[in-house]
Write a protein that holds these residues in place. Structure first.
Motif, mmCIF file in Angstrom:
data_model
loop_
_atom_site.group_PDB
_atom_site.id
_atom_site.type_symbol
_atom_site.label_atom_id
_atom_site.label_comp_id
_atom_site.label_asym_id
_atom_site.label_seq_id
_atom_site.Cartn_x
_atom_site.Cartn_y
_atom_site.Cartn_z
ATOM 1 N N TYR A 14 0.861 -1.179 0.000
ATOM 2 C CA TYR A 14 0.000 0.000 0.000
ATOM 3 C C TYR A 14 0.898 1.228 0.000
ATOM 4 O O TYR A 14 1.898 1.271 0.721
ATOM 5 C CB TYR A 14 -0.889 0.020 1.242
ATOM 6 C CG TYR A 14 -1.783 -1.191 1.414
ATOM 7 C CD1 TYR A 14 -3.091 -1.182 0.949
ATOM 8 C CD2 TYR A 14 -1.322 -2.332 2.057
ATOM 9 C CE1 TYR A 14 -3.924 -2.285 1.124
ATOM 10 C CE2 TYR A 14 -2.139 -3.439 2.238
ATOM 11 C CZ TYR A 14 -3.432 -3.411 1.768
ATOM 12 O OH TYR A 14 -4.248 -4.505 1.942
ATOM 13 N N SER A 15 0.528 2.232 -0.759
ATOM 14 C CA SER A 15 1.376 3.425 -0.814
ATOM 15 C C SER A 15 0.551 4.640 -1.202
ATOM 16 O O SER A 15 -0.566 4.528 -1.735
ATOM 17 C CB SER A 15 2.514 3.234 -1.824
ATOM 18 O OG SER A 15 2.002 3.026 -3.127
ATOM 19 N N ILE B 177 0.644 5.281 9.272
ATOM 20 C CA ILE B 177 0.196 5.501 7.895
ATOM 21 C C ILE B 177 -1.319 5.684 7.844
ATOM 22 O O ILE B 177 -2.036 5.235 8.746
ATOM 23 C CB ILE B 177 0.610 4.333 6.973
ATOM 24 C CG1 ILE B 177 0.128 3.014 7.537
ATOM 25 C CG2 ILE B 177 2.111 4.285 6.784
ATOM 26 C CD1 ILE B 177 0.444 1.839 6.663
ATOM 27 N N PRO B 178 -1.820 6.336 6.804
ATOM 28 C CA PRO B 178 -3.259 6.618 6.716
ATOM 29 C C PRO B 178 -4.065 5.406 6.257
ATOM 30 O O PRO B 178 -4.623 5.364 5.151
ATOM 31 C CB PRO B 178 -3.314 7.760 5.695
ATOM 32 C CG PRO B 178 -2.138 7.549 4.813
ATOM 33 C CD PRO B 178 -1.076 6.983 5.693
ATOM 34 N N MET B 179 -4.137 4.402 7.114
ATOM 35 C CA MET B 179 -4.905 3.192 6.842
ATOM 36 C C MET B 179 -5.570 2.713 8.124
ATOM 37 O O MET B 179 -5.081 2.968 9.219
ATOM 38 C CB MET B 179 -4.001 2.069 6.299
ATOM 39 C CG MET B 179 -3.528 2.272 4.880
ATOM 40 S SD MET B 179 -2.396 0.940 4.369
ATOM 41 C CE MET B 179 -3.431 -0.507 4.550
ATOM 42 N N LEU C 159 -7.233 5.714 3.839
ATOM 43 C CA LEU C 159 -7.947 6.935 4.196
ATOM 44 C C LEU C 159 -7.714 8.063 3.204
ATOM 45 O O LEU C 159 -8.367 9.112 3.300
ATOM 46 C CB LEU C 159 -7.526 7.382 5.602
ATOM 47 C CG LEU C 159 -7.757 6.348 6.714
ATOM 48 C CD1 LEU C 159 -7.309 6.911 8.056
ATOM 49 C CD2 LEU C 159 -9.216 5.923 6.759
ATOM 50 N N THR C 160 -6.797 7.871 2.273
ATOM 51 C CA THR C 160 -6.500 8.860 1.239
ATOM 52 C C THR C 160 -6.374 8.131 -0.095
ATOM 53 O O THR C 160 -6.292 6.900 -0.129
ATOM 54 C CB THR C 160 -5.171 9.584 1.538
ATOM 55 O OG1 THR C 160 -4.100 8.639 1.422
ATOM 56 C CG2 THR C 160 -5.174 10.200 2.937
ATOM 57 N N PRO C 161 -6.348 8.852 -1.203
ATOM 58 C CA PRO C 161 -6.027 8.179 -2.466
ATOM 59 C C PRO C 161 -4.696 7.437 -2.333
ATOM 60 O O PRO C 161 -3.767 7.923 -1.685
ATOM 61 C CB PRO C 161 -5.945 9.330 -3.469
ATOM 62 C CG PRO C 161 -6.840 10.380 -2.897
ATOM 63 C CD PRO C 161 -6.663 10.275 -1.397
ATOM 64 N N ALA D 150 -9.984 7.324 -1.521
ATOM 65 C CA ALA D 150 -10.128 7.320 -0.067
ATOM 66 C C ALA D 150 -11.291 6.426 0.332
ATOM 67 O O ALA D 150 -12.367 6.457 -0.294
ATOM 68 C CB ALA D 150 -10.348 8.743 0.436
ATOM 69 N N ASN D 151 -11.097 5.623 1.353
ATOM 70 C CA ASN D 151 -12.051 4.663 1.911
ATOM 71 C C ASN D 151 -12.248 3.413 1.053
ATOM 72 O O ASN D 151 -13.057 2.559 1.418
ATOM 73 C CB ASN D 151 -13.403 5.317 2.215
ATOM 74 C CG ASN D 151 -13.317 6.227 3.423
ATOM 75 O OD1 ASN D 151 -12.726 5.866 4.443
ATOM 76 N ND2 ASN D 151 -13.865 7.425 3.293
#
Length: 604
Positions: A396-397, A447-449, A480-482, A535-536
């Motif tokens: 994931y990145s 990280i945004p996950m 949580l983000t693209p 996102a999501n």
């Protein structure tokens, strides 16, 4: 590199000493020292690392080696690294900068056509000098979060090895103790996760230097002749024990084959894996002739660093398992000597340069799975039913508002097949993999996950048998983000096999959903590269369930009841497959009705 004559002179004291026997007490003390050094190297590496794939998953290996590149000891880490570093060392011997080792040198190496397992596994090697002479090496390998490949973290659909990221072949990070600043700067400028990469390499350097220091201390304490005589004796012992186990298998050619889903690009082309195990006396050959040709993507396997290593790992599992063997055999070069591996050049297990070969996990696991299946008729008490053998590896990145990348690598658990005396373990890495999972709290902190679901799979039952197959995992990760996702796994088409009357397990699957789009579920292929998500968006992975071992009608009715109450399958499945009449509400089994039903099913 020093000349052959000089190298022979360097090792002469050890070779002369090897003619004599070391007393048992000293031998065990030195064996314990070797093993402790390897474990300490591994602990230092993962405790000092910053990326979760090393720090938490412990995707690494470490050990000590002599000047002939024999493994003297190695850490008990993931089997993907068992026996791999000698291939790196042979590759370094061909490519070494300056063509010579000096005290204070530190080499980085990852070239798949010069012995490495695959490009993200960087090896760090430090020479060991004793009394001014090169006597061995301390080295380790670890999987890195990003080395600047075509897609962040992992790659599958790329045209050649040059798209895999930075290639190092015998490159010195330090020369005579002085840092090669140009190389360090090159590394910093060519990774999306530069700080993590550099910090993790520094942890590897610390680990290797510690191993070299401990090796020299061991030589100083016992003497060079004694230490190397003990090392040779321990390798001979491991070889002798391996040969003894092989000799118990009846001579013959044992075959098994299966099919991989696709190569990550050509979706309608299944890839054949054919394994012939040839047993002759106390030696064995794993012949992969008949397997698919190399692919145009990265879905190939480096022969020296991965194909051979998978065979070594497979036979250590079958023959030298610590829990079933009467004696614990040290993990060193001796156990590899009786095993030969053959794979035609140009095949998926021995590609021609410059074919890409980074995505090599699942093919190795299926190879081991098929070795076990091939030997099942003559080793019924040692084999297990089909495991998930998929190794789901996800990257994931995304890009932060600052412009910096975040990259996260995750290995999802699978399941083992049923075993001769017990059920297959649930939700665990298997066969060639032994990585740990990542704490969910750690994920959300960095990280945004968010992980929305993480539990045993409940949509399909495991393979039925006297000993049922293990149950795979379900893991749903929401970004949580693209972001971008690359995923490599297997067995969306061919379920893990059952054995001795057991039924097959269940295939895996992978979906993309979004809570803002109820009912919109996108089923994914087992492997895909650089998928752009919003996102999501949530990737949910369902790992395969293991196959069953033995006749399901022999499974104790109370175990079937426990499975029903645990939600592994329902009462209808218990009745239809196991012949057990369960009252789930009352939490009871009708023993008389079960006896009649099983008698009827046996008659049919």
């Amino acid at each position: 590199m020093k000349g052959e004559a000089e190298m022979n002179q360097m090792t002469k004291p050890a070779l002369n000493a090897a003619a004599g026997e070391i007393d048992p007490i000293t031998l065990q003390v030195i064996r314990g020292s070797f093993e402790t050094i390897a474990e300490e190297m591994g602990h230092v590496l993962y405790r000092m690392s910053f990326s979760s794939i090393i720090r938490e998953s412990q995707d690494l290996g470490a050990g000590l080696f002599d000047t002939d590149f024999n493994t003297l000891c190695e850490s008990e880490s993931t089997p993907m690294h068992i026996g791999s570093i000698p291939g790196y060392l042979r590759g370094i011997a061909e490519t070494l900068e300056d063509d010579e080792w000096y005290e204070g040198d530190v080499v980085v190496h990852n070239h798949p056509y010069f012995g490495s397992s695959h490009t993200p596994d960087l090896a760090i090697v430090v020479p060991v000098f004793y009394q001014g002479r090169l006597v061995g090496f301390a080295g380790n390998t670890a999987h890195h979060v990003d080395i600047g490949a075509a897609t962040p973290g992992l790659i599958i659909d790329v045209p050649d090895v040059f798209a895999e990221g930075m290639l190092f072949a015998g490159t010195k990070l330090y020369r005579k103790g002085e840092p090669n600043n140009a190389i360090w700067n090159f590394i910093r400028r060519n990774s999306r996760a530069a700080q993590q990469l550099v910090s993790d390499i520094e942890a590897q350097v610390a680990s290797a230097r510690l191993g070299a220091k401990r090796f020299a201390e061991l030589l100083e304490k016992f003497g060079e002749a004694t230490v190397f005589a003990a090392a040779n004796q321990l390798m001979d012992y491991a070889e002798r024990m391996t040969r003894q186990k092989i000799s118990e298998i009846p001579d013959g050619d044992y075959c098994a084959e299966g099919y991989l889903d696709d190569d990550g690009r050509n979706r309608d082309q299944r890839l054949k894996v054919k394994v012939t195990v040839k047993v002759r006396g106390d030696e064995v050959e794993v012949d992969l002739t008949g397997s698919a040709d190399q692919t145009p993507t990265a879905y190939n396997v480096p022969f020296e660093g991965s194909t051979k290593v998978a065979a070594f790992a497979g036979f250590r599992k079958l023959l030298l398992d610590a829990s079933t063997s009467e004696a614990r055999v040290p993990s060193n070069e001796g156990s590899f000597r009786p095993i030969k591996v053959t794979a035609p050049l140009g095949s998926i297990f021995n590609p021609k340069a410059p074919a890409s070969a980074e995505a090599r996990f699942t093919q190795c696991n299926r190879m081991i799975d098929l070795i076990i299946r091939a030997l099942a008729p003559v080793m019924p008490e040692q084999v297990i039913a089909g495991s998930s053998a998929s190794i789901s590896f996800a990257a994931y990145s995304g890009v932060r508002p600052s412009g910096d990348y975040w990259v996260f690598l995750e290995v999802n658990e699978g399941a083992y097949g049923g075993r001769p005396h017990s059920d297959g373990p649930d939700s665990i890495d298997n066969l060639m993999a032994n990585t740990r999972n990542n704490p969910l709290e750690d994920l959300a902190m960095h990280i945004p996950m968010i992980c929305d679901r993480y539990e045993l799979r409940d949509d399909v039952p495991p393979g039925a048998g006297e000993f049922r197959g293990g149950i795979g995992v379900v893991k749903a990760q929401r970004v949580l983000t693209p972001a971008f996702i690359t995923h490599e796994s297997e067995r969306h088409h061919e379920a893990p096999w059952g054995i001795f009357g057991g039924t097959e397990g269940a295939v895996g699957k992978c979906t993309i959903t979004n809570p803002g789009r109820p009912g919109d579920e996108r089923e994914m292929y087992s492997k895909f590269s650089g998928l752009a998500v919003e996102a999501n968006d949530t990737m949910t992975y369902y790992s395969p369930n293991g196959g069953g071992y033995g006749d399901p009608l022999k499974r104790p009715p109370m175990k079937v009841l426990e499975d029903v109450l645990d939600g592994f399958y329902d009462a209808g499945h218990a009745r239809a497959v196991y012949g057990v009449v369960v009252d789930a509400k009352a939490e009871t089994v009708d023993i008389d009705a079960t006896g009649r039903l099983r008698a009827s099913m046996r008659g049919e």
